[in-house]
Enzyme design. Structure first.
Site, PDB file in Angstrom:
ATOM      1  N   VAL A 108       5.611 -10.797  -3.605  1.00 39.00           N
ATOM      2  CA  VAL A 108       5.289 -10.062  -2.377  1.00 39.00           C
ATOM      3  C   VAL A 108       3.928 -10.486  -1.828  1.00 39.00           C
ATOM      4  O   VAL A 108       3.767 -10.719  -0.621  1.00 39.00           O
ATOM      5  CB  VAL A 108       5.310  -8.530  -2.623  1.00 39.00           C
TER       6      VAL A 108
ATOM      7  N   VAL B 132      -3.820  -4.513  16.030  1.00 40.96           N
ATOM      8  CA  VAL B 132      -4.827  -3.689  15.353  1.00 40.96           C
ATOM      9  C   VAL B 132      -5.998  -3.397  16.287  1.00 40.96           C
ATOM     10  O   VAL B 132      -6.552  -2.292  16.293  1.00 40.96           O
ATOM     11  CB  VAL B 132      -5.331  -4.420  14.081  1.00 40.96           C
TER      12      VAL B 132
ATOM     13  N   ARG C 113      -4.349 -13.539 -11.804  1.00 45.95           N
ATOM     14  CA  ARG C 113      -4.723 -13.769 -13.210  1.00 45.95           C
ATOM     15  C   ARG C 113      -5.179 -15.211 -13.412  1.00 45.95           C
ATOM     16  O   ARG C 113      -6.122 -15.474 -14.112  1.00 45.95           O
ATOM     17  CB  ARG C 113      -3.519 -13.495 -14.116  1.00 45.95           C
TER      18      ARG C 113
ATOM     19  N   GLU D 258      15.008  -9.563 -13.054  1.00 40.59           N
ATOM     20  CA  GLU D 258      13.934 -10.307 -13.677  1.00 40.59           C
ATOM     21  C   GLU D 258      14.359 -10.768 -15.071  1.00 40.59           C
ATOM     22  O   GLU D 258      15.379 -10.327 -15.599  1.00 40.59           O
ATOM     23  CB  GLU D 258      12.707  -9.413 -13.756  1.00 40.59           C
TER      24      GLU D 258
ATOM     25  N   LYS E  47      11.001   5.711  -8.211  1.00 44.27           N
ATOM     26  CA  LYS E  47      11.232   5.860  -6.767  1.00 44.27           C
ATOM     27  C   LYS E  47      11.727   7.269  -6.439  1.00 44.27           C
ATOM     28  O   LYS E  47      11.327   7.861  -5.426  1.00 44.27           O
ATOM     29  CB  LYS E  47      12.228   4.799  -6.275  1.00 44.27           C
TER      30      LYS E  47
END
Ligand code: NDP
Ligand code: HSE
Length: 432
Positions: A18, A37, A49, A193, A208
């Site tokens: 994402v 904006v 990382r 995954e 969720k």
């Protein structure tokens, strides 16, 4: 149009599936975003990382990658957390808020366990905390719940909020394949995954559901308050049986407001093929709301994936950026109702039960008695052909709605009935 002001500094935490799509869009769509904006959004750093890893798909220049997320969040006006997991995401978001940044996150795992801590910090500092992407990916669902429906009373939230399991169950339904085979395919296609535990065990949908129930019922509902059953026990035989009675199996998140309190649960569920949720295929998500004034509302779309999820993240980012310029902030935590959270035993559902019974006189009556003894009414009963090899026949029953505790006790009782050779399957039913 707003006069364009100084750039707003944006820090991105995470540049995976994402994060890289969000970063790419911040570059590719910079002019339009600035116009919407009223100020340019300047990406000042991306915490990862491994800062040495090339990430050409993100469009981020290598000098912006850093492993020092702690310092990055203190320099930003707006922080977007797309690392996932509870720590260090929680500490970084709290640090960002403490430094006055508006924050955006897609982290359902963190919100489901510790949302109130984040809300309290954002409230105290007067900044935005938004998380549209945390439930049902691209689908605008949380903002409607938090804002558009703020004057209505939500009675029920029911839907498919995990794309991976919907892909698996849908494929099993279409092909008759076994779960293990379809899961392997879902992994090959990148839906599931390498470690699909959170999806197939229902934990992703559980977090969720907690977020949805909290927003819908103005009551704190944590992940641990949500009853959760995953899909690993769903067999090809269950799918076939469902088909025979005009139903399909979906992993549903169901949150109800009742006169006694609220309940939230996630479990494989039979729904009639005529129900709109039955037509949600592949990895799509769909959520039904039932409200006092608006009546039924349905939200449908892509619940996962880089670009769909980035759409929701960027919507939140634009909103938070506008607040930085115009003042104000998005909605606060609304948990004033403090409704009791009911255990699964007190929820009302219908059950589908498949039994193997002796095909002998009086058996049906004795089975029906087990239901009657718990005050449960049978909606339909279907008997399969007697097998000559063992003299057993399959019995499929659907009950009328009853308290889950009574249904569970009935199933336990059936296991003790001599005529019942096996209780092969027990699934809840919705949407009748
Ligand atoms: P990824 O695993 O693809 O990316 C995670 C990113 O965070 C990586 O860039 C990783 O760095 C970085 N990261 C992780 N831990 C740390 C750490 N301790 N310090 C610094 N950087 C760290 O995750 P996704 O993009 O799939 O998901 C991000 C969030 O969005 C999660 O909360 C997820 O639940 C949520 N979400 C995801 C959806 C999807 O379709 N994928 C849909 C809806 C929500 P590195 O690359 O160096 O390893
Ligand atoms: N694993 C999740 C799904 C990603 O399959 O729906 C989106 O939250």
């Amino acid at each position: 149009m707003h006069p364009v002001t100084q750039p707003l500094k944006v820090a991105l935490l995470g540049c995976g599936v994402v994060g890289s799509a969000v970063a790419r869009q911040l570059t590719d769509d910079a002019e339009d975003l600035a116009a919407r904006v009223g100020a340019p959004l300047e990406l000042i750093g991306v915490a990862v990382r491994d800062a040495s890893q090339p990430r050409p798909e993100s469009g981020v220049t290598p000098d912006l990658f850093t492993t020092d997320a702690d310092s990055l969040v203190t320099r930003a006006d707006l922080v977007v957390e797309l690392m996932g997991g509870e720590e260090p995401a929680r500490s970084l978001l709290l640090r960002a808020i403490e430094h006055g940044a508006g924050v955006v996150t897609a982290n359902k795992a963190l919100l489901g366990t510790d949302g109130p801590t984040l809300y309290a910090a954002a409230d105290e500092r007067g900044v935005d905390l938004s998380f549209e992407a945390s439930v049902a990916g691209a689908i605008p669902l949380l903002r409607p719940l938090r804002e558009s429906l703020a004057g209505d009373d939500v009675q029920r939230v029911m839907g498919i909020v995990n794309g991976t399991t919907n892909f698996i169950l849908d494929k099993m339904d279409r092909t008759g394949a076994a779960l293990a085979d379809v899961l392997a395919e879902a992994q090959q296609l990148g839906y599931a995954e390498a470690d699909p535990t959170a999806d197939v065990e229902g934990y992703d949908a559980q977090a969720k559901a907690a977020i949805l129930a909290s927003l819908a019922f103005h009551t704190r509902v944590a992940t641990g308050d949500v009853h959760c059953e995953g899909i690993m026990g769903v067999t090809a035989e269950d799918i076939k049986d469902a088909r025979k009675i005009g139903m399909v199996i979906k992993l549903l998140a169901i949150c109800d407001r009742t006169p006694d309190g609220v309940s939230a649960r996630v479990h494989p569920t039979l729904v009639p093929r005529s129900h709109p949720l039955a037509s949600v295929h592949d990895a799509f998500n769909a959520v039904f709301l039932d409200t006092a004034l608006a009546g039924e509302l349905m939200f449908y779309g892509r619940g996962a994936g880089a670009r769909p999820t980035a759409s929701a993240v960027l919507g939140d980012l634009v909103q938070a950026a506008r607040h930085r310029i115009d003042g104000g902030h998005g909605p606060r935590e609304s948990a004033y109702a403090e409704l009791p959270i009911l255990p699964i035993a007190r929820t009302h559902t219908s059950y589908f039960i498949r039994l193997e019974v002796r095909d002998e006189p009086g058996v049906l009556a004795r089975v029906a008695n087990s239901f009657g003894a718990q005050g449960i009414s049978i909606e339909s009963m279907r008997q399969g052909v007697r097998r000559s090899a063992d003299g057993l026949a399959t019995l499929q029953l659907v009950t009328h709605p009853a308290a889950d505790a009574a249904l569970a006790a009935t199933v336990e009782g059936l296991r003790e009935v001599d005529d019942v050779h096996d209780v092969r399957s027990v699934l809840r039913v919705e949407g009748l």
